[in-house]
Motif scaffolding. Sequence first.
Motif, PDB file in Angstrom:
ATOM      1  N   GLY A  72       0.820  -1.217   0.000  1.00 23.14           N
ATOM      2  CA  GLY A  72       0.000   0.000   0.000  1.00 23.14           C
ATOM      3  C   GLY A  72       0.848   1.260   0.000  1.00 23.14           C
ATOM      4  N   LYS A  73       1.970   1.221   0.762  1.00 26.67           N
ATOM      5  CA  LYS A  73       2.878   2.379   0.796  1.00 26.67           C
ATOM      6  C   LYS A  73       3.501   2.626  -0.567  1.00 26.67           C
ATOM      7  CE  LYS A  73       4.191   2.526   5.682  1.00 26.67           C
ATOM      8  NZ  LYS A  73       5.297   2.395   6.639  1.00 26.67           N
ATOM      9  N   ASP A  91       1.255   7.159  -6.382  1.00 22.42           N
ATOM     10  CA  ASP A  91       0.207   8.190  -6.514  1.00 22.42           C
ATOM     11  C   ASP A  91       0.761   9.580  -6.223  1.00 22.42           C
ATOM     12  OD1 ASP A  91      -1.630   6.273  -7.135  1.00 22.42           O
ATOM     13  OD2 ASP A  91      -2.414   6.063  -5.099  1.00 22.42           O
ATOM     14  N   LYS A  92       1.689   9.649  -5.252  1.00 24.61           N
ATOM     15  CA  LYS A  92       2.295  10.933  -4.890  1.00 24.61           C
ATOM     16  C   LYS A  92       3.102  11.490  -6.057  1.00 24.61           C
ATOM     17  CE  LYS A  92       4.651  12.923  -0.896  1.00 24.61           C
ATOM     18  NZ  LYS A  92       5.384  12.622   0.331  1.00 24.61           N
ATOM     19  N   LYS A  93       3.882  10.602  -6.705  1.00 26.87           N
ATOM     20  CA  LYS A  93       4.667  11.022  -7.872  1.00 26.87           C
ATOM     21  C   LYS A  93       3.748  11.471  -8.994  1.00 26.87           C
ATOM     22  CE  LYS A  93       8.760   8.153  -7.045  1.00 26.87           C
ATOM     23  NZ  LYS A  93       9.556   7.009  -7.549  1.00 26.87           N
ATOM     24  N   LYS A  94       2.644  10.741  -9.155  1.00 26.65           N
ATOM     25  CA  LYS A  94       1.691  11.099 -10.203  1.00 26.65           C
ATOM     26  C   LYS A  94       1.080  12.472  -9.933  1.00 26.65           C
ATOM     27  CE  LYS A  94      -2.262   9.260 -12.711  1.00 26.65           C
ATOM     28  NZ  LYS A  94      -3.303   8.206 -12.749  1.00 26.65           N
ATOM     29  N   GLY A 135      -9.765   2.334   2.643  1.00 22.50           N
ATOM     30  CA  GLY A 135      -8.542   1.848   3.271  1.00 22.50           C
ATOM     31  C   GLY A 135      -7.264   2.294   2.578  1.00 22.50           C
ATOM     32  N   SER A 136      -7.365   3.251   1.642  1.00 18.94           N
ATOM     33  CA  SER A 136      -6.188   3.736   0.920  1.00 18.94           C
ATOM     34  C   SER A 136      -5.376   4.688   1.803  1.00 18.94           C
ATOM     35  CB  SER A 136      -6.627   4.477  -0.357  1.00 18.94           C
ATOM     36  OG  SER A 136      -5.573   5.243  -0.892  1.00 18.94           O
ATOM     37  N   ALA A 137      -4.067   4.450   1.879  1.00 20.65           N
ATOM     38  CA  ALA A 137      -3.193   5.306   2.693  1.00 20.65           C
ATOM     39  C   ALA A 137      -3.207   6.740   2.160  1.00 20.65           C
ATOM     40  CB  ALA A 137      -1.771   4.750   2.697  1.00 20.65           C
ATOM     41  N   VAL A 138      -3.271   6.876   0.846  1.00 19.71           N
ATOM     42  CA  VAL A 138      -3.287   8.218   0.228  1.00 19.71           C
ATOM     43  C   VAL A 138      -4.560   8.962   0.621  1.00 19.71           C
ATOM     44  CG1 VAL A 138      -3.355   9.477  -1.956  1.00 19.71           C
ATOM     45  CG2 VAL A 138      -1.868   7.495  -1.715  1.00 19.71           C
ATOM     46  N   MET A 139      -5.707   8.271   0.524  1.00 17.12           N
ATOM     47  CA  MET A 139      -6.982   8.902   0.880  1.00 17.12           C
ATOM     48  C   MET A 139      -7.028   9.241   2.374  1.00 17.12           C
ATOM     49  SD  MET A 139      -8.831   9.524  -1.656  1.00 17.12           S
ATOM     50  CE  MET A 139      -9.005   9.108  -3.375  1.00 17.12           C
ATOM     51  N   GLY A 157       5.312  16.132   8.783  1.00 19.10           N
ATOM     52  CA  GLY A 157       4.918  17.519   9.030  1.00 19.10           C
ATOM     53  C   GLY A 157       4.193  18.070   7.811  1.00 19.10           C
ATOM     54  N   ARG A 158       4.490  19.290   7.416  1.00 17.93           N
ATOM     55  CA  ARG A 158       3.835  19.886   6.253  1.00 17.93           C
ATOM     56  C   ARG A 158       4.309  19.171   4.990  1.00 17.93           C
ATOM     57  NH1 ARG A 158       0.920  24.394   5.632  1.00 17.93           N
ATOM     58  NH2 ARG A 158       0.696  25.201   3.527  1.00 17.93           N
ATOM     59  N   SER A 159       3.361  18.780   4.125  1.00 16.38           N
ATOM     60  CA  SER A 159       3.701  18.019   2.921  1.00 16.38           C
ATOM     61  C   SER A 159       2.794  18.438   1.774  1.00 16.38           C
ATOM     62  CB  SER A 159       3.542  16.516   3.196  1.00 16.38           C
ATOM     63  OG  SER A 159       2.171  16.219   3.431  1.00 16.38           O
ATOM     64  N   ASP A 160       2.865  17.663   0.677  1.00 14.61           N
ATOM     65  CA  ASP A 160       2.025  17.952  -0.488  1.00 14.61           C
ATOM     66  C   ASP A 160       0.545  17.781  -0.174  1.00 14.61           C
ATOM     67  OD1 ASP A 160       4.245  18.466  -2.005  1.00 14.61           O
ATOM     68  OD2 ASP A 160       4.413  16.430  -2.792  1.00 14.61           O
ATOM     69  N   TYR A 161       0.229  17.006   0.861  1.00 12.40           N
ATOM     70  CA  TYR A 161      -1.173  16.797   1.235  1.00 12.40           C
ATOM     71  C   TYR A 161      -1.755  18.021   1.953  1.00 12.40           C
ATOM     72  CZ  TYR A 161      -0.154  11.847   0.340  1.00 12.40           C
ATOM     73  OH  TYR A 161       0.214  10.665  -0.232  1.00 12.40           O
ATOM     74  N   THR A 162      -0.899  18.827   2.570  1.00 13.55           N
ATOM     75  CA  THR A 162      -1.361  19.964   3.382  1.00 13.55           C
ATOM     76  C   THR A 162      -1.987  21.025   2.492  1.00 13.55           C
ATOM     77  OG1 THR A 162       0.501  19.545   4.868  1.00 13.55           O
ATOM     78  CG2 THR A 162      -0.716  21.600   5.161  1.00 13.55           C
TER      79      THR A 162
END
Length: 287
Positions: free
Chosen positions: A67-68, A74-77, A230-234, A278-283
Amino acid sequence: VLQNLIKRYIDTFVLCPGCGLPETEYKIKSGCIYHKCAACGTKEMVDMSHKLCTYILAQDKKMKKEGKKDGKKDKKKDKGDKEEKKKDKKKKDKEKDGSDEDKKKKKKKDKKSKKEKREKKSDSPKTKGDHGVDDEKASDDDDASAGSHGDVDDAGAMDLAIEGTKKYMKENPDASPGDIAEVIINQQMASALKSHDKVHILVRSVLDEKFYKEKQIEKYSDVIGEVTQGSAVMERHLISAMEAMCIDKPKNFPVLIKQLYDEDALEEDVILEWAGEGRSDYTLDIV
């Protein structure tokens, strides 16, 4: 012998210790396996001395690693999509600059033409249109109305999606978690928003400042599970939505995270990953 082993497995890992029904599913936390019964709601630890526990924990660890890996892809995408959007934005800005120049030239030309018309008609009465409105005034009104309708931006699209979701839930108070999740996904797609925006639509539709008093996390935990799958990204985007929700009241944030964890809507590894980065692309930018 085989029959006895199968019976022992069923008694230990399948049947609910509370009601005795085979309605349980595994939940793994901190290296321990728990029963969670869909029939009576009982949540208890299984017999960890059984050899099968070692196999189950090993398989769970393997799935989390996979999953990681998917999450990193997905992060690279997402990064690639951001770069493409930046390029498209620059291209549109250049085109816009060119179109602005053309508009200025056209405006000057129209102004000059109107001035010449006024000079010619200075000694004659103003001509009127079919409805008694001055031609010049009608022309000015047309110019003013041009470009008054713009496309709905992402923020506006998000608000419309949230409004549509709330309306559906109000009209269908007995809707199942699956039905609510389907409506949220349809709203996200219809509004041309990104896939992860469905998490933000969900959070802003079902949670507010009364989340603790009204037990909103417990009430909508199944809907959250249907949306995140259950997606880690979501789940990272879910934490991001919680951060945005608690901007004015930061003390609510750890309470929300704990409640999501207790309701199995957030995995421990995802929380630890968020805490480490900490602060990331998701923030979100507003945080």
